[in-house]
Motif scaffolding. Structure first.
Motif, PDB file in Angstrom:
ATOM      1  N   SER A   9      72.333   2.854  43.172  1.00  0.00           N
ATOM      2  CA  SER A   9      71.114   2.123  42.825  1.00  0.00           C
ATOM      3  C   SER A   9      71.421   0.771  42.203  1.00  0.00           C
ATOM      4  O   SER A   9      70.805  -0.244  42.537  1.00  0.00           O
ATOM      5  CB  SER A   9      70.251   2.956  41.868  1.00  0.00           C
ATOM      6  N   GLY A 125      69.266   6.148  37.440  1.00  0.00           N
ATOM      7  CA  GLY A 125      68.875   7.306  38.238  1.00  0.00           C
ATOM      8  C   GLY A 125      68.700   8.566  37.416  1.00  0.00           C
ATOM      9  O   GLY A 125      68.215   8.534  36.283  1.00  0.00           O
ATOM     10  N   SER A 126      69.144   9.698  37.976  1.00  0.00           N
ATOM     11  CA  SER A 126      68.961  10.979  37.289  1.00  0.00           C
ATOM     12  C   SER A 126      70.192  11.866  37.314  1.00  0.00           C
ATOM     13  O   SER A 126      70.258  12.836  36.555  1.00  0.00           O
ATOM     14  CB  SER A 126      67.787  11.740  37.917  1.00  0.00           C
ATOM     15  N   ARG A 218      54.653   8.539  48.208  1.00  0.00           N
ATOM     16  CA  ARG A 218      54.694   9.801  47.472  1.00  0.00           C
ATOM     17  C   ARG A 218      53.382  10.567  47.573  1.00  0.00           C
ATOM     18  O   ARG A 218      53.382  11.785  47.720  1.00  0.00           O
ATOM     19  CB  ARG A 218      55.025   9.519  45.997  1.00  0.00           C
ATOM     20  N   GLY A 277      68.458  20.929  39.659  1.00  0.00           N
ATOM     21  CA  GLY A 277      68.004  19.555  39.701  1.00  0.00           C
ATOM     22  C   GLY A 277      68.369  18.740  38.481  1.00  0.00           C
ATOM     23  O   GLY A 277      69.140  19.153  37.616  1.00  0.00           O
ATOM     24  N   TYR A 278      67.763  17.560  38.438  1.00  0.00           N
ATOM     25  CA  TYR A 278      68.095  16.558  37.434  1.00  0.00           C
ATOM     26  C   TYR A 278      66.809  15.927  36.910  1.00  0.00           C
ATOM     27  O   TYR A 278      65.743  16.037  37.529  1.00  0.00           O
ATOM     28  CB  TYR A 278      68.984  15.471  38.043  1.00  0.00           C
ATOM     29  N   GLU A 315      63.508   9.983  41.929  1.00  0.00           N
ATOM     30  CA  GLU A 315      63.116  10.847  43.034  1.00  0.00           C
ATOM     31  C   GLU A 315      61.676  10.536  43.451  1.00  0.00           C
ATOM     32  O   GLU A 315      60.786  10.418  42.606  1.00  0.00           O
ATOM     33  CB  GLU A 315      63.234  12.317  42.626  1.00  0.00           C
ATOM     34  N   PHE A 316      61.468  10.362  44.751  1.00  0.00           N
ATOM     35  CA  PHE A 316      60.140  10.045  45.296  1.00  0.00           C
ATOM     36  C   PHE A 316      59.550   8.783  44.667  1.00  0.00           C
ATOM     37  O   PHE A 316      58.328   8.655  44.538  1.00  0.00           O
ATOM     38  CB  PHE A 316      59.164  11.213  45.123  1.00  0.00           C
ATOM     39  N   GLN A 317      60.390   7.849  44.271  1.00  0.00           N
ATOM     40  CA  GLN A 317      59.888   6.620  43.640  1.00  0.00           C
ATOM     41  C   GLN A 317      58.893   5.902  44.543  1.00  0.00           C
ATOM     42  O   GLN A 317      57.819   5.493  44.097  1.00  0.00           O
ATOM     43  CB  GLN A 317      61.063   5.695  43.312  1.00  0.00           C
ATOM     44  N   SER A 322      63.956   7.707  48.408  1.00  0.00           N
ATOM     45  CA  SER A 322      64.139   6.725  47.332  1.00  0.00           C
ATOM     46  C   SER A 322      65.439   6.880  46.555  1.00  0.00           C
ATOM     47  O   SER A 322      66.047   5.886  46.164  1.00  0.00           O
ATOM     48  CB  SER A 322      62.958   6.782  46.359  1.00  0.00           C
ATOM     49  N   ASN A 323      65.853   8.109  46.278  1.00  0.00           N
ATOM     50  CA  ASN A 323      67.059   8.279  45.464  1.00  0.00           C
ATOM     51  C   ASN A 323      68.275   8.628  46.316  1.00  0.00           C
ATOM     52  O   ASN A 323      69.190   9.313  45.868  1.00  0.00           O
ATOM     53  CB  ASN A 323      66.841   9.345  44.383  1.00  0.00           C
ATOM     54  N   THR A 324      68.287   8.142  47.565  1.00  0.00           N
ATOM     55  CA  THR A 324      69.404   8.384  48.459  1.00  0.00           C
ATOM     56  C   THR A 324      70.020   7.066  48.910  1.00  0.00           C
ATOM     57  O   THR A 324      69.415   5.997  48.790  1.00  0.00           O
ATOM     58  CB  THR A 324      68.957   9.169  49.711  1.00  0.00           C
TER      59      THR A 324
END
Length: 367
Positions: A9, A125-126, A218, A277-278, A315-317, A322-324
Motif C-alpha cells: 500500500s 493496512g491491517s 462496497r 483475520g486482521y 479491506e473493502f475500502q 482494495s487490500n490486495t
C-alpha cells in the motif's frame, strides 16, 4: 507529506504521489519496505495469477499465469521499491499523529523525530494487527495457541492433534498442508464454501476483471457476498470429502488440555491456530480521535473527520480487491488525487512556522 507504511500500500501510494506531483516521505517500521510479506507462512501462495497480482507500472517476471509464492512477492516488492524515486526511511515506526494548530499534522516516530506534514497517508493496512479471539478457559489451556500470522511451516505439528479456526483461504490452505503431518480439524461457524479457481479454462480473476466485478463498490459487494469462500481447484474440497480434513462447528471453550466442542464433547488438543483475520493497524491515529472502535471514519479511503488524511489497504475500502496487490494501485490513485488537491489548496501563510517545526528533524515533509 508522509506515507505511513512501506508495504504494497505504501509503495503504491508513493508512486501515485509522484504522479500527482507530490514528494512524499515513506516511513517503514521494518528493515525493508516490504510490509508483512516476509513474515507470512513459508508456503503462502497467491490465489490470483501473477498477471493480476501487480502494482502499477511493473509486471512480475516469468510466467504470468503462475500463482506466486511468498518469497516471489517479497522479491517483487523489493524490486518495485527500487523503481520509486522517493525517500524511504526504514526502522522508523510511527507512534502518534497529532493535528497542528496552523493546519496539517505532526508525525511522531520511535526514533524521536517530529515531522511536520501537510498530508498523511495511513498505509499500514491491517496485516500487522492480527485478530485473536478470546474464549472461556483460554488462559488455562496448556497447548499451543497462535494466530496464523505466527504460523510458518507444518512439520512442527507432526503427530499432533491440531485445530485450525476459520473458513477462509488461509485457514484452508494451512489446514491442508498440516494434514500431511498431523490430524487436523477445521473449526468453522458454517460449512466451508468453495469457488472454482478456474472457469471456462480461465482463472476466476480473469472473469472478475472482464466483468467489472473486481471494481464493484462496497455497498454492492456486501449485498452480493455474504459469506467467505475459498478459491479451489478441487483439492481442498476433496480433502474434506475424503476425510483428510474434517470440519466441525467451532468449539465453545478451552479446557486445560483441549477444547469443548459445540455439542458439549471435550477433546484433548495439542495446538489451535486461529485464522480469524486482521483489524486495521492504526493505533497511531488515536490522538486525532478519527477512529471509531479502532476502525477509521472514512469513505473510499478519504477521512470524514480530518482533511488531508487518507487511507490505503483497508479491506473493502473501495472494492473487493482494495487490500490486495491487484487492487491497491487503483485506490492509491483515488486517494492521492484527493490529497494533492487538498495540499495544493492549503493557504500559504505559516510557511516559516512549518519550516521551523520541520527543521528539528532536518527534513521538511510539507510536500
Amino acid at each position: 507529506m508522509i506515507i505511513i507504511g512501506g508495504g504494497q500500500s505504501g509503495l503504491a501510494a508513493a508512486r501515485a504521489a509522484l504522479t500527482a506531483r507530490l514528494r512524499p516521505v515513506v516511513l517503514q517500521a521494518g528493515t525493508e519496505p516490504l510490509g508483512s510479506w516476509p513474515d507470512y507462512y513459508d508456503s503462502l501462495t497467491l490465489f490470483s495469477p501473477a498477471r493480476y497480482s501487480v502494482l502499477p507500472g511493473m509486471p512480475f517476471d516469468g510466467d504470468p499465469d503462475r500463482y506466486p509464492r511468498r518469497d516471489e512477492v517479497t522479491t517483487y516488492l523489493r524490486r518495485y521499491a527500487q523503481t520509486v524515486d522517493v525517500e524511504i526511511r526504514t526502522r522508523t515506526r510511527v507512534t502518534a499523529v497529532h493535528s497542528r494548530r496552523d493546519g496539517g499534522y505532526l508525525v511522531h516516530t520511535d526514533t524521536g523525530d517530529e515531522i511536520a506534514a501537510a498530508g498523511v497517508v495511513a498505509a499500514s493496512g491491517s496485516f500487522g494487527n492480527p485478530y485473536l479471539p478470546t474464549l472461556p478457559g483460554q488462559d488455562d489451556y496448556a497447548g499451543d495457541v497462535r494466530h496464523v500470522a505466527q504460523y510458518r511451516r507444518p512439520e512442527v505439528y507432526a503427530g499432533k492433534r491440531v485445530i485450525v479456526v476459520g473458513a477462509g483461504n488461509s485457514a484452508v490452505q494451512v489446514a491442508y498442508e498440516i494434514a500431511a503431518h498431523a490430524r487436523v480439524t477445521l473449526a468453522t461457524r458454517e460449512p466451508v464454501r468453495f469457488l472454482p479457481q478456474r472457469l471456462g479454462g480461465r482463472d476466476l480473476h480473469h472473469w472478475l476483471r472482464v466483468t467489472g466485478a473486481d471494481r464493484l463498490p462496497r455497498r454492492v459487494l456486501t449485498r452480493l457476498v455474504r459469506h467467505a469462500a475459498v478459491l479451489d481447484t478441487g483439492v481442498y474440497r476433496d480433502a474434506l470429502a475424503s476425510g483428510l480434513l474434517s470440519r466441525r462447528d467451532v468449539f465453545t471453550a478451552f479446557t486445560p488440555d483441549g477444547v469443548i466442542w459445540a455439542d458439549g464433547t471435550p477433546e484433548p488438543v495439542d495446538a489451535v491456530i486461529f485464522a480469524t483475520g486482521y483489524r486495521p493497524d492504526l493505533a497511531y491515529l488515536k490522538p486525532l480521535g478519527t477512529l471509531d472502535q479502532d476502525a477509521p471514519r472514512q469513505v473510499g479511503g478519504i477521512s470524514t473527520t480530518h482533511p488531508g488524511l487518507v487511507y490505503l489497504g483497508l479491506e473493502f475500502q473501495r472494492s473487493f480487491a482494495s487490500n490486495t496487490l491487484r487492487g491497491v494501485g487503483r485506490d492509491a490513485t483515488h486517494v492521492m488525487t484527493a490529497l494533492a488537491a487538498h495540499v495544493s489548496g492549503r493557504p500559504r501563510h505559516g510557511r516559516q512556522r512549518r519550516a521551523d517545526a520541520a527543521s528539528r528533524t532536518g527534513h521538511d515533509a510539507q510536500r
